[in-house]
Write a protein that holds these residues in place. Structure first.
Motif, short mmCIF file in Angstrom:
data_model
loop_
_atom_site.label_atom_id
_atom_site.label_comp_id
_atom_site.label_asym_id
_atom_site.label_seq_id
_atom_site.Cartn_x
_atom_site.Cartn_y
_atom_site.Cartn_z
N GLY A 114 0.83 -1.20 0.00
CA GLY A 114 0.00 0.00 0.00
C GLY A 114 0.86 1.25 0.00
N THR A 115 0.43 2.23 -0.76
CA THR A 115 1.14 3.51 -0.78
C THR A 115 0.12 4.64 -0.66
N GLN A 116 0.39 5.56 0.25
CA GLN A 116 -0.56 6.64 0.53
C GLN A 116 -0.46 7.70 -0.56
N VAL A 117 -1.60 8.05 -1.10
CA VAL A 117 -1.71 9.18 -2.01
C VAL A 117 -2.59 10.23 -1.34
N THR A 118 -2.04 11.41 -1.14
CA THR A 118 -2.78 12.51 -0.51
C THR A 118 -2.76 13.71 -1.45
N VAL A 119 -3.95 14.18 -1.78
CA VAL A 119 -4.08 15.33 -2.65
C VAL A 119 -4.69 16.47 -1.83
N SER A 120 -3.89 17.47 -1.59
CA SER A 120 -4.32 18.55 -0.71
C SER A 120 -3.52 19.80 -0.99
#
Length: 121
Positions: A114-120
């Motif tokens: 799993g790899t975290q993708v954060t769009v902010s």
């Protein structure tokens, strides 16, 4: 412990891009990719994109036109290029594949870490 190897997540501003990679854990494995998935906390994993060994692709509706899945068969790797990212794309992304190694009687199902993708902003 055998596991697919993922990389490429991170924090990006809306409209930005990321490229995720998924690889077999070693060159001895036969790598039969099954899909990229995403998962929000407390939710089930959802299919984002698939690419067959012949290069046929399929995307979930929100990914169409923005995400591109591709594979490098000689490297046992699959990529997910994500463009025009939106805050709604924020999730943990997982890759899924069957692996087979010499001496195994059958293929086995594996997931990446799993790899975290954060769009902010």
């Amino acid at each position: 412990q055998v596991q697919l190897v993922e990389s490429g997540g991170g924090l990006v501003q809306p409209g930005g891009s990321l490229r995720l990679s998924c690889a077999a854990p070693g060159s001895m494995f036969v790598f039969d990719f099954k899909g990229w998935y995403r998962q929000a906390p407390g939710e089930q994993r959802e299919l984002v994109a698939i690419v067959t060994s012949g290069g046929i692709t399929k995307y979930e509706d929100s990914a169409k036109g923005r995400f591109t899945v591709s594979r490098a068969n000689a490297k046992n790797m699959v990529y997910l290029e994500m463009n025009s990212l939106k805050p709604d794309d924020t999730d943990v992304y997982y890759c899924n594949a069957d692996l087979w190694a010499p001496g195994w009687s059958s293929r086995r199902d594996y997931w990446g870490q799993g790899t975290q993708v954060t769009v902010s902003s």
